[in-house]
Design a protein around this motif. Structure first.
Motif, PDB file in Angstrom:
ATOM      1  N   MET A 175      -3.412   9.110  -1.854  1.00 29.03           N
ATOM      2  CA  MET A 175      -2.133   9.822  -1.861  1.00 29.03           C
ATOM      3  C   MET A 175      -1.566   9.903  -3.276  1.00 29.03           C
ATOM      4  O   MET A 175      -1.001  10.923  -3.679  1.00 29.03           O
ATOM      5  CB  MET A 175      -1.144   9.124  -0.929  1.00 29.03           C
ATOM      6  N   ALA A 176      -1.725   8.815  -4.026  1.00 28.73           N
ATOM      7  CA  ALA A 176      -1.203   8.778  -5.392  1.00 28.73           C
ATOM      8  C   ALA A 176      -1.880   9.824  -6.276  1.00 28.73           C
ATOM      9  O   ALA A 176      -1.273  10.334  -7.219  1.00 28.73           O
ATOM     10  CB  ALA A 176      -1.383   7.387  -5.991  1.00 28.73           C
TER      11      ALA A 176
ATOM     12  N   ASN B 289       6.366   1.292   5.807  1.00 30.59           N
ATOM     13  CA  ASN B 289       6.388  -0.031   5.181  1.00 30.59           C
ATOM     14  C   ASN B 289       5.748  -1.041   6.126  1.00 30.59           C
ATOM     15  O   ASN B 289       6.217  -1.259   7.239  1.00 30.59           O
ATOM     16  CB  ASN B 289       7.838  -0.430   4.886  1.00 30.59           C
TER      17      ASN B 289
ATOM     18  N   PRO C 239       3.789   8.917  -3.002  1.00 33.15           N
ATOM     19  CA  PRO C 239       3.786   7.467  -2.801  1.00 33.15           C
ATOM     20  C   PRO C 239       3.629   7.136  -1.322  1.00 33.15           C
ATOM     21  O   PRO C 239       3.836   7.990  -0.448  1.00 33.15           O
ATOM     22  CB  PRO C 239       5.173   7.052  -3.301  1.00 33.15           C
ATOM     23  N   TRP C 240       3.242   5.914  -1.025  1.00 35.98           N
ATOM     24  CA  TRP C 240       3.194   5.450   0.371  1.00 35.98           C
ATOM     25  C   TRP C 240       4.630   5.442   0.901  1.00 35.98           C
ATOM     26  O   TRP C 240       5.492   4.789   0.331  1.00 35.98           O
ATOM     27  CB  TRP C 240       2.588   4.058   0.442  1.00 35.98           C
TER      28      TRP C 240
ATOM     29  N   CYS D  62      -5.827   4.102   1.537  1.00 32.21           N
ATOM     30  CA  CYS D  62      -5.320   5.484   1.536  1.00 32.21           C
ATOM     31  C   CYS D  62      -4.214   5.731   0.522  1.00 32.21           C
ATOM     32  O   CYS D  62      -4.055   6.864   0.049  1.00 32.21           O
ATOM     33  CB  CYS D  62      -4.824   5.856   2.931  1.00 32.21           C
ATOM     34  N   ALA D  63      -3.441   4.699   0.171  1.00 27.30           N
ATOM     35  CA  ALA D  63      -2.357   4.905  -0.801  1.00 27.30           C
ATOM     36  C   ALA D  63      -2.879   5.402  -2.151  1.00 27.30           C
ATOM     37  O   ALA D  63      -2.257   6.281  -2.759  1.00 27.30           O
ATOM     38  CB  ALA D  63      -1.546   3.620  -0.965  1.00 27.30           C
TER      39      ALA D  63
ATOM     40  N   LYS E 249      -3.254   1.221   4.259  1.00 29.21           N
ATOM     41  CA  LYS E 249      -2.526   1.469   3.015  1.00 29.21           C
ATOM     42  C   LYS E 249      -3.383   1.132   1.800  1.00 29.21           C
ATOM     43  O   LYS E 249      -3.391   1.872   0.806  1.00 29.21           O
ATOM     44  CB  LYS E 249      -1.242   0.637   2.981  1.00 29.21           C
TER      45      LYS E 249
END
Length: 295
Positions: free
Chosen positions: A121-122, A133, A127-128, A117-118, A114
């Motif tokens: 993605m953003a 979670n 969003p993640w 990679c988040a 996360k």
């Protein structure tokens, strides 16, 4: 497991043996889910290191059609090479290994993926997802799939960073346009890039130190440009991958800007015989005066 199983799978099986028999839970698991071969059409996880998966999977996808459809949406993220363990993490959920107990990814693996990679993605407005979670996953002291790439210090130097832009090779349309581009950027160099490997998740690129021609150094010292460019090769693998277009080596004229402790490449041209406009622009550059200089 297949003969090509990676060290992460071998380690997982060893830990499972230490945990002993799963007892009644295994009996329930066998009744509530089934093992099925990972199909060729599941590009995300086919040939991941084991050949069978449980369905429903850990994301509650109940049909293989749904699994293939949902997993394919993550392929563009893998193409951005945001973390070397991203595929293992995603496949542990989309195509859980077919053992007698459910094996989730470790929380630390989720957090590492996360973290890298988040931000990518953003860049594209995603969003993640809550379904990933990290707090839902077990701590490392429990039975779970741990990170394979554990050297954080080494990874932090090599991990691609999100630049929210897809750089591609530019077409050298006119010499004047190229000269205007060189004037508009902080630095411009002619360099040779080498690909060190073709097999790992993250492609490694090297700068040929004997083939660095500084056209414009701007706020940078000439002596620090090679190190700054090598840093760019290390952290913006997607950009470099697009520029290289699958070749093992190539010569390019790149220009960009200096942002605090790094350089960002804005334009890249392939140095080829057919790019006469580029050759002409580089020859004229030594005597060219940018508008601010002329004023």
């Amino acid at each position: 497991p297949s003969r090509s199983a990676g060290p992460w799978l071998v380690g997982l099986l060893a830990r499972l043996l230490l945990w002993g028999s799963p007892g009644a839970w295994a009996s329930y698991l066998r009744r509530s889910s089934s093992c099925t071969p990972i199909p060729h059409g599941m590009a995300l996880c086919y040939d991941i290191g084991y050949s069978e998966m449980r369905i429903p999977n850990l994301l509650e996808h109940e049909t293989m059609t749904e699994v293939i459809q949902q997993s394919s949406s993550w392929l563009p993220l893998l193409a951005r090479e945001c973390h070397p363990d991203a595929r293992i993490f995603l496949c542990s959920l989309f195509a859980p290994i077919c053992l007698d107990r459910l094996i989730y990814p470790c929380r630390s693996l989720c957090e590492a993926v996360k973290r890298s990679c988040a931000p990518v993605m953003a860049c594209y407005g995603y969003p993640w997802p809550e379904i990933l979670n990290c707090n839902k996953f077990p701590a490392d002291h429990e039975l779970c799939i741990a990170a394979v790439s554990t050297d954080e210090n080494s990874l932090s130097r090599r991990m691609p960073r999100a630049s929210c832009k897809d750089c591609e090779l530019e077409e050298a349309s006119t010499a004047r346009e190229i000269l205007e581009n060189l004037c508009a950027n902080d630095f411009a160099v002619k360099i040779r890039i080498l690909r060190k490997n073709m097999t790992t998740t993250i492609s490694d690129f090297d700068l040929d130190p004997g083939r660095v021609e500084v056209l414009k150094h701007g706020p940078l010292l000439r002596t620090e440009i090679p190190a700054r460019l090598q840093q760019w090769l290390d952290i913006d693998a997607t950009c470099v991958h697009n520029i290289m277009r699958g070749t093992h080596a190539g010569v390019f004229v790149v220009s960009g800007e200096v942002q605090s402790d790094k350089v960002v490449v804005n334009k890249a041209y392939a140095w080829q015989k057919k790019n006469r406009n580029l050759h002409q622009a580089v020859r004229r550059w030594k005597h060219h005066r940018c508008p601010e200089q002329a004023g």
